[in-house]
Design an enzyme around this catalytic site. Structure first.
Site, short mmCIF file in Angstrom:
data_model
loop_
_atom_site.label_atom_id
_atom_site.label_comp_id
_atom_site.label_asym_id
_atom_site.label_seq_id
_atom_site.Cartn_x
_atom_site.Cartn_y
_atom_site.Cartn_z
N GLY A 157 -4.30 -9.63 6.58
CA GLY A 157 -5.08 -9.86 5.37
C GLY A 157 -5.75 -11.23 5.39
CD GLU A 198 6.44 -7.19 4.07
OE1 GLU A 198 5.53 -7.35 4.90
OE2 GLU A 198 6.30 -6.51 3.04
CD GLU A 227 -2.89 -5.22 -3.97
OE1 GLU A 227 -1.76 -5.76 -3.86
OE2 GLU A 227 -3.62 -5.40 -4.95
CB CYS A 266 4.34 -3.56 -0.13
SG CYS A 266 3.75 -2.29 -1.26
CE LYS A 299 -7.75 0.21 11.43
NZ LYS A 299 -6.74 1.13 11.99
N GLY A 349 -2.10 -4.05 3.89
CA GLY A 349 -1.36 -4.21 5.14
C GLY A 349 -0.62 -5.53 5.11
CB SER A 350 0.93 -7.47 7.79
OG SER A 350 -0.16 -7.64 8.65
P1 NAD Z 1 -1.01 -4.16 9.43
O1 NAD Z 1 -1.58 -5.39 8.80
O2 NAD Z 1 -0.48 -4.24 10.80
O3 NAD Z 1 -2.11 -3.03 9.48
C1 NAD Z 1 -2.78 -2.57 8.30
C2 NAD Z 1 -4.11 -2.00 8.72
O4 NAD Z 1 -4.92 -3.07 9.22
C3 NAD Z 1 -4.02 -0.96 9.85
O5 NAD Z 1 -4.98 0.05 9.63
C4 NAD Z 1 -4.36 -1.78 11.08
O6 NAD Z 1 -4.86 -1.03 12.14
C5 NAD Z 1 -5.41 -2.73 10.50
N1 NAD Z 1 -5.61 -3.97 11.28
C6 NAD Z 1 -4.74 -4.59 12.10
N2 NAD Z 1 -5.31 -5.69 12.64
C7 NAD Z 1 -6.56 -5.78 12.14
C8 NAD Z 1 -7.65 -6.70 12.29
N3 NAD Z 1 -7.56 -7.76 13.10
N4 NAD Z 1 -8.78 -6.48 11.60
C9 NAD Z 1 -8.89 -5.41 10.77
N5 NAD Z 1 -7.92 -4.50 10.59
C10 NAD Z 1 -6.76 -4.68 11.26
O7 NAD Z 1 0.09 -3.59 8.42
P2 NAD Z 1 0.99 -2.28 8.61
O8 NAD Z 1 2.09 -2.61 9.56
O9 NAD Z 1 0.15 -1.08 8.88
O10 NAD Z 1 1.58 -2.10 7.14
C11 NAD Z 1 2.71 -2.74 6.69
C12 NAD Z 1 2.33 -3.90 5.78
O11 NAD Z 1 1.56 -3.41 4.69
C13 NAD Z 1 3.52 -4.59 5.16
O12 NAD Z 1 3.34 -5.98 5.19
C14 NAD Z 1 3.50 -4.09 3.72
O13 NAD Z 1 4.14 -4.94 2.81
C15 NAD Z 1 2.05 -3.96 3.46
N6 NAD Z 1 1.76 -3.05 2.36
C16 NAD Z 1 1.33 -3.58 1.18
C17 NAD Z 1 1.07 -2.76 0.09
C18 NAD Z 1 0.56 -3.35 -1.19
O14 NAD Z 1 -0.07 -2.63 -1.94
N7 NAD Z 1 0.80 -4.61 -1.46
C19 NAD Z 1 1.24 -1.38 0.20
C20 NAD Z 1 1.70 -0.86 1.41
C21 NAD Z 1 1.94 -1.71 2.48
#
Ligand code: NAD
Length: 476
Positions: free
Chosen positions: A228, A378, A245, A279, A172, A223-224
């Protein structure tokens, strides 16, 4: 035109709902309207993956290696097209997008090799006449959930090891970058990976992402931290492994003995390039008193010269932020910084350019303390703060005083402080006289505390998450 770009069991499908994507550099341009998958589509994707996985697990390591080799080759061949898609839908400048595409190609190439090198061990037993073999098997069907900010690199660093080690996939991607995700799916589908082994469902997190977490044998998420945490709880309840991550609040420490120009260049690169949406961005600039004023001035001077503009424009160094919610979030933190009595040293305002887009002037707050909200949370935009400290010891303490622990950098000419920092900073990755952002593709990637959870991604370490260990005792 509606783009039906979900890939389930080898068939491209639409969805019940649609999402229109606009170019963040030019809001008058519709990039595409995509069919969103539903939870029922996710279930169909898992069913297809479960049917296909045994054959993929049984494929020769050479077949799996060749498929990854083909993926890598197609990424390199199509790199300009892929970079343009990313610039148009995600606001990434062409050089940044091209760099990421090439990195993704190298990741697939690296795992084409790893597919041939699945580790195992043969050991003696403490019992006479018994042999012990330790082997690795695929986990099964893995759920991969990825963000929009590195839509091809992060995706490939999950898809590649999953395939290399014999797993099937339900992926996804972020619903904010469906175009590049569809292009990746087309490449995987054309690589020789059998139908059903690789499935992609474009959809919203709470519905489609949550369904991926429900169906998978293991979940790898980037993601965030808030999302996570939710996924970790659910994976624990289901007793399936997860790898997370997440975000960062990465420190860049600048000591009195640093090369001033280098320090200012690293700060500008690490904090503001890719509109700060990394990130590993250097969001806290922790600076000792002797160099503080000169550093603050050097950074502000450089920010005045940064060329902000549409991502597809050759002159642009920093493009727009991804969308309205990110834009509003950034402006909200500008207000919070002002209320906290931080001094706005540069930017902080929306920019009106020739096209309507989510453009922000790079924002620098000075005279901040590490307890301020702008230094705890963040922000994920072109935004950094300077924190003045007395000496190295205080700098290290401030660097570690955060819930996050992804990347940490130091700018110094002192070997003593450089080595002490490397050993004592609480981060998964440390940088000496380098930007906090920017890593190799063959080495482990990840952090500590709220930045990461579970085994490392990338490089040889990826095998830990994507395989299960089996210990076999054999009577001679
Ligand atoms: P996000 O958490 O909003 O979304 C990430 C993914 O999770 C998306 O595909 C989203 O649709 C999905 N998602 C959202 N809610 C969900 C749920 N309840 N259940 C399952 N999946 C769900 O994050 P974002 O805004 O897309 O990305 C930015 C974040 O990602 C920042 O916090 C950034 O630091 C982090 N990031 C971390 C790394 C790393 O390797 N540490 C790399 C890139 C980005």
């Amino acid at each position: 035109m509606l783009l039906e770009k979900n890939l389930i069991g080898g068939t491209w499908t639409g969805g019940s709902d649609t999402l229109e994507i606009r170019n963040p550099s030019n809001l008058d341009e519709v990039v595409g309207t995509y069919g969103m998958a539903t939870a029922a589509d996710v279930n169909a994707a898992f069913a297809a993956a479960r049917r296909a996985q045994p054959a993929w697990r049984g494929a020769t390591i050479e077949q799996r290696s060749m498929a990854l080799d083909a993926i890598s080759r197609m990424i390199f061949e199509q790199k300009d097209r892929l970079a343009e898609i990313m610039a148009r839908e995600g606001g990434k400048t062409i050089p940044d997008a091209l760099g990421e595409v090439v990195r993704a190609g190298h990741i697939a190439r690296f795992f084409a090799g790893e597919a041939l090198r699945i580790p195992g061990e043969k050991m003696g037993s403490v019992r006479p006449g018994v042999d012990v073999e330790i082997t690795r098997e695929p986990v099964g069907v893995v759920g991969l959930i990825t963000p929009w900010n590195f839509p091809i690199a992060v995706s490939l660093w999950k898809i590649s090891p999953a395939l290399a080690f014999g797993n099937a996939i339900v992926w996804k991607p972020s619903e904010k970058t469906p175009g590049i995700s569809a292009a990746i799916a087309e490449i995987v589908a054309a690589s020789g990976v059998p139908a059903g082994v690789f499935n992609m469902v474009i959809g919203r997190g709470p519905e489609v992402g949550a369904a991926v977490v429900e169906g998978a044998d293991a979940v790898s998420f980037t993601g965030s931290a808030a999302t996570g945490r939710r996924i970790a709880v659910r994976c624990a309840e289901r007793m399936v492994r997860c790898q997370l991550e997440m975000g960062g609040k990465n420190p860049l420490v600048v000591l009195d003995d640093a090369d001033l120009d280098l320090a200012a260049d690293l700060a500008v690169n690490g904090a503001y390039f890719q509109a700060g949406q990394r990130c590993t961005a250097s969001s806290r600039l922790i600076v000792t008193s002797g160099i503080h004023d000169a550093f603050a001035k050097a950074v502000a001077t450089r920010l005045e010269k940064v060329r902000i503009g549409p991502a597809l424009d050759k002159e642009t160094q920093v493009g727009p932020v991804i969308d309205e919610s990110q834009f509003e979030k950034n402006l909200k933190y500008v207000e919070i910084g002002k209320q906290e009595n931080a001094r706005l040293a540069s930017g902080g305002n929306p920019l009106q350019l020739s096209t309507r887009g989510w453009f922000l002037a790079p924002t620098l707050f000075a005279d901040t303390t590490n307890t301020m909200q702008i230094n705890r949370e963040e922000i994920f935009g072109p935004f950094a703060s300077i924190i003045r400290v007395a000496d190295y010891d205080e700098a290290l303490a401030v660097a570690n005083d955060t819930e996050y622990g992804l990347s940490a950098g130091i700018v110094t000419t002192s070997m003593k402080y450089a080595r002490h920092f490397q050993a004592n900073v609480q981060a998964g990755m440390t940088m000496l006289n380098l930007p906090t952002a920017g890593v190799d593709y063959h080495t482990p990637f990840g952090g500590r505390k709220m930045s990461s959870y579970g085994p490392r991604e990338q490089g040889r370490y990826a095998v830990e998450f994507y395989t299960m260990v089996k210990t076999s005792y054999l009577a001679a």
